[in-house]
Design an enzyme around this catalytic site. Sequence first.
Site, short mmCIF file in Angstrom:
data_model
loop_
_atom_site.label_atom_id
_atom_site.label_comp_id
_atom_site.label_asym_id
_atom_site.label_seq_id
_atom_site.Cartn_x
_atom_site.Cartn_y
_atom_site.Cartn_z
N THR A 113 0.81 -1.22 0.00
CA THR A 113 0.00 0.00 0.00
C THR A 113 0.85 1.28 0.00
O THR A 113 0.31 2.37 -0.05
CB THR A 113 -0.91 0.02 1.25
OG1 THR A 113 -0.08 -0.24 2.39
CG2 THR A 113 -2.00 -1.03 1.16
N GLY A 114 2.17 1.13 0.06
CA GLY A 114 3.04 2.31 0.12
C GLY A 114 3.39 2.83 -1.27
O GLY A 114 2.96 2.28 -2.29
N SER A 119 -4.19 -1.77 6.83
CA SER A 119 -4.67 -1.84 5.44
C SER A 119 -5.33 -3.16 5.10
O SER A 119 -5.77 -3.34 3.96
CB SER A 119 -3.50 -1.65 4.47
OG SER A 119 -2.71 -0.59 4.85
N ARG A 147 21.69 -4.53 3.68
CA ARG A 147 22.54 -4.12 2.54
C ARG A 147 24.03 -4.36 2.78
O ARG A 147 24.75 -4.69 1.84
CB ARG A 147 22.32 -2.64 2.22
CG ARG A 147 21.00 -2.36 1.57
CD ARG A 147 20.86 -0.88 1.29
NE ARG A 147 19.52 -0.55 0.85
CZ ARG A 147 18.94 0.63 1.07
NH1 ARG A 147 19.59 1.59 1.73
NH2 ARG A 147 17.73 0.85 0.64
N CYS A 189 18.19 4.53 -2.93
CA CYS A 189 17.77 5.10 -4.22
C CYS A 189 18.84 6.04 -4.81
O CYS A 189 19.18 5.95 -6.00
CB CYS A 189 16.44 5.83 -4.07
SG CYS A 189 16.36 6.90 -2.62
N ARG A 205 16.89 17.34 1.00
CA ARG A 205 15.49 17.08 0.61
C ARG A 205 14.94 18.34 -0.05
O ARG A 205 15.08 19.44 0.48
CB ARG A 205 14.68 16.75 1.86
CG ARG A 205 13.25 16.32 1.57
CD ARG A 205 13.13 14.92 1.05
NE ARG A 205 13.45 13.91 2.04
CZ ARG A 205 13.66 12.63 1.76
NH1 ARG A 205 13.58 12.19 0.51
NH2 ARG A 205 13.95 11.77 2.72
N HIS A 245 14.79 12.03 -8.06
CA HIS A 245 15.93 12.66 -7.38
C HIS A 245 16.88 13.24 -8.43
O HIS A 245 16.96 12.77 -9.56
CB HIS A 245 16.73 11.63 -6.58
CG HIS A 245 16.05 11.10 -5.35
ND1 HIS A 245 14.82 11.52 -4.90
CD2 HIS A 245 16.48 10.17 -4.45
CE1 HIS A 245 14.52 10.87 -3.78
NE2 HIS A 245 15.50 10.04 -3.50
P1 A2P Z 1 0.22 0.38 5.69
O1 A2P Z 1 -0.26 1.15 4.49
O2 A2P Z 1 -0.77 -0.66 6.12
O3 A2P Z 1 0.73 1.25 6.80
P2 A2P Z 1 5.54 4.17 2.52
O4 A2P Z 1 7.01 3.93 2.47
O5 A2P Z 1 4.97 4.75 1.27
O6 A2P Z 1 5.16 4.95 3.74
O7 A2P Z 1 4.87 2.71 2.68
C1 A2P Z 1 5.16 1.85 3.74
C2 A2P Z 1 4.52 0.50 3.47
O8 A2P Z 1 4.94 -0.40 4.50
C3 A2P Z 1 3.01 0.51 3.53
O9 A2P Z 1 2.49 -0.44 2.62
C4 A2P Z 1 2.74 0.09 4.97
O10 A2P Z 1 1.48 -0.52 5.18
C5 A2P Z 1 3.81 -0.95 5.13
N1 A2P Z 1 4.09 -1.20 6.55
C6 A2P Z 1 4.49 -0.30 7.48
N2 A2P Z 1 4.65 -0.90 8.68
C7 A2P Z 1 4.35 -2.22 8.50
C8 A2P Z 1 4.32 -3.38 9.36
N3 A2P Z 1 4.64 -3.30 10.65
N4 A2P Z 1 3.94 -4.57 8.81
C9 A2P Z 1 3.62 -4.65 7.51
N5 A2P Z 1 3.64 -3.59 6.64
C10 A2P Z 1 3.99 -2.40 7.13
#
Ligand code: A2P
Length: 333
Positions: free
Chosen positions: A12-13, A41, A101, A130, A237, A244
């Site tokens: 979802t990110g 999510s 890494r 990145c 930033r 970038h």
């Molecule tokens: P969620 O959307 O449920 O918070 P970004 O880098 O764009 O912020 O995205 C981070 C991604 O990592 C999102 O999909 C987020 O899900 C997921 N995420 C963050 N913390 C966890 C966790 N503890 N377990 C699984 N997924 C996670």
Amino acid sequence: MSAPRVAIVGATGAVGAEFLRVLDERAFPMRSLRLLASPRSAGTAIGFRGERHVVEALGDRSFDGVDVAFFSAGGGTSREWAPKAAVAAGAVVVDNSSAFRMHDDVPLVVPEVNRAAIAGHRGILANPNCSTILLVLALEPLRRAAGLRSVVVSTYQAASGAGQRAMDELREQTRRVLAGDGPPKAEVLPWPLAFNLFPQVDVFQADGFTKEEDKMLFEVRKILGMPELPVDATCVRVPVERCHSESVSVQLERALTVDEARALFAAAPGVVLKDDPARQGYPMPLDFAGVDEVAVGRVRVARVFSPGLTFWLCGDQLKKGAALNAVQIAEAL
Ligand code: A2P
């Protein structure tokens, strides 16, 4: 071998969304797709290739029957779950976080530069930072042709590098400023980014460099196989949404003319040359967002380093800087 069963952790990110676009764009063969994120999510539906996929909360059974798992949910999630996916479930993990890494038994790969390193993996492969990915694509052709002695780089990093919430925050801050709704609030990033910039990406270290600047030093050394290479990075930033940029000066072993350097960049895999000062032609984030290659321009003979070169580059942080590079690693596997 039949097509792999794929999982995306962090679906979802911002990088997760880019994974889906890149997998589709490249017609990546897959037998099944599992989308994983935090419990927040779980139940959300995401469309992919005409099918609806329901996001699941990451859990103990998430990697059952998975062949390739792309991780982009932060270092903590990778540290906890990537070994489980790789060791317990037998999946190959391509991890976008910084967690593994620098581990000796984890290849850190930019396929155009050090594809051979992939063969040494033991279940986890790391996708570099990145800014590092974009930089090594441009350094490698110079290193091969003229030898590399040292690198000085300043980055101009987009909000996308800090995730979807940072991109949303930049838009909201910009709206607030334009609407006269008071000073912009910073919640995800350390300072307001709209109509501003700040010379800090990630946390400060004892010597005054930031962790992002250290990542560039140590990851460039590992990828290029040059453990002593001096790299001075200043990571900034800037209020750009995605893509970038970097200003780079290199000290070389042997001199290159501007034309020779341009020819090297133009011929390098994963690089395009846009260098036409007479027409104000150079790479800019707006032109290279969504593009696979890193774009190089403003090539000139350095005035401080001799022999040396100074140049500019732009590359899509979410694409080649994250999702595309990880998918290319999986393709190479
Ligand atoms: P969620 O959307 O449920 O918070 P970004 O880098 O764009 O912020 O995205 C981070 C991604 O990592 C999102 O999909 C987020 O899900 C997921 N995420 C963050 N913390 C966890 C966790 N503890 N377990 C699984 N997924 C996670």
